[in-house]
Design an enzyme around this catalytic site. Structure first.
Site, mmCIF file in Angstrom:
data_model
loop_
_atom_site.group_PDB
_atom_site.id
_atom_site.type_symbol
_atom_site.label_atom_id
_atom_site.label_comp_id
_atom_site.label_asym_id
_atom_site.label_seq_id
_atom_site.Cartn_x
_atom_site.Cartn_y
_atom_site.Cartn_z
ATOM 1 N N CYS A 117 24.890 19.256 -15.299
ATOM 2 C CA CYS A 117 25.114 19.506 -16.730
ATOM 3 C C CYS A 117 26.572 19.839 -17.039
ATOM 4 O O CYS A 117 27.175 19.252 -17.927
ATOM 5 C CB CYS A 117 24.212 20.626 -17.218
ATOM 6 S SG CYS A 117 22.458 20.194 -17.215
ATOM 7 N N HIS A 118 27.145 20.787 -16.289
ATOM 8 C CA HIS A 118 28.512 21.226 -16.598
ATOM 9 C C HIS A 118 29.381 21.422 -15.363
ATOM 10 O O HIS A 118 30.462 21.996 -15.457
ATOM 11 C CB HIS A 118 28.479 22.508 -17.435
ATOM 12 C CG HIS A 118 27.716 22.353 -18.707
ATOM 13 N ND1 HIS A 118 26.412 22.772 -18.837
ATOM 14 C CD2 HIS A 118 28.051 21.776 -19.887
ATOM 15 C CE1 HIS A 118 25.981 22.476 -20.050
ATOM 16 N NE2 HIS A 118 26.948 21.868 -20.699
ATOM 17 N N GLY A 119 28.898 21.008 -14.196
ATOM 18 C CA GLY A 119 29.726 21.016 -12.999
ATOM 19 C C GLY A 119 29.776 22.307 -12.205
ATOM 20 O O GLY A 119 30.614 22.443 -11.312
#
Length: 198
Positions: free
Chosen positions: A155-157
């Site tokens: 999703c966001h690393g």
């Protein structure tokens, strides 16, 4: 006398028989009524402790179970995976698991586990609640030479090592949560209870 023709033995027998039949009829109704007050199987499953047989998890393998509606991961870490953990401390935001709400006291150690080879984690990223992917391989091309296995949140690393500790400079602020758990036997871990105490 008006009662002189009454058979009292027969009357007692009929009263006793009627009482027995009535009791037999009331018992299933009472059982059904009391059973309706118990939590449903779905409700029990949502919060009930979950048993995991760790002897069936191969070295390096992750198994997933559902506890309280959340994915829980149990990983059988290899000796190589365990030996890599200390080398990552400088790259991690909280290598010593100092945020106490992330794990029970018995998992506040270098491996974040009761038994070093098995880690038990809630599989939800501490950033925005996505479920990170398991990436046990060492130094894959897309994650770089410093990657020694762990979880990557698509999703966001956010990145987490094989103890669920969060890397620096990623969106997640805290390590993955270690749920309450204990070993009922050498091979059976019970997720959801803390040493049988709750």
């Amino acid at each position: 006398m008006a009662n002189s023709g009454v058979d009292t033995k027969r009357r007692r027998f009929l009263i006793a028989a009627t009482s027995v039949v009535g009791a037999v009829g009331v018992a299933p109704l009472a059982y059904a009524f009391l059973g309706s007050m118990a939590p449903s199987a779905r409700a029990l499953a949502a919060g009930a402790p979950v048993e995991v047989d760790v002897s069936k998890i191969e070295a390096g393998q992750l198994t997933r179970v559902l506890w309280q509606g959340k994915p829980v991961w149990v990983v059988n870490r290899t000796p190589e995976m365990l030996s890599n953990l200390p080398s990552l401390d400088n790259a991690l935001r909280d290598p010593n698991s100092d945020v106490l709400t992330q794990q029970p006291e018995y998992a506040k150690n270098a491996t974040r586990s009761i038994k070093p080879e098995y880690v038990v984690l809630v599989g939800i990223c501490t950033h925005l609640g996505c479920s990170p992917g398991y990436r046990p391989e060492v130094a894959p091309a897309d994650l770089g030479a410093e990657w020694k296995g762990g979880w990557l949140c698509a999703c966001h690393g956010s990145r987490f090592d094989l103890a669920g500790r969060v890397y620096k400079n990623v969106p997640a602020a805290t390590n993955l949560v270690v749920p309450p758990h204990y070993y009922k036997t050498d091979n059976i871990v019970l997720v959801g209870l803390d040493g049988g105490k709750a």
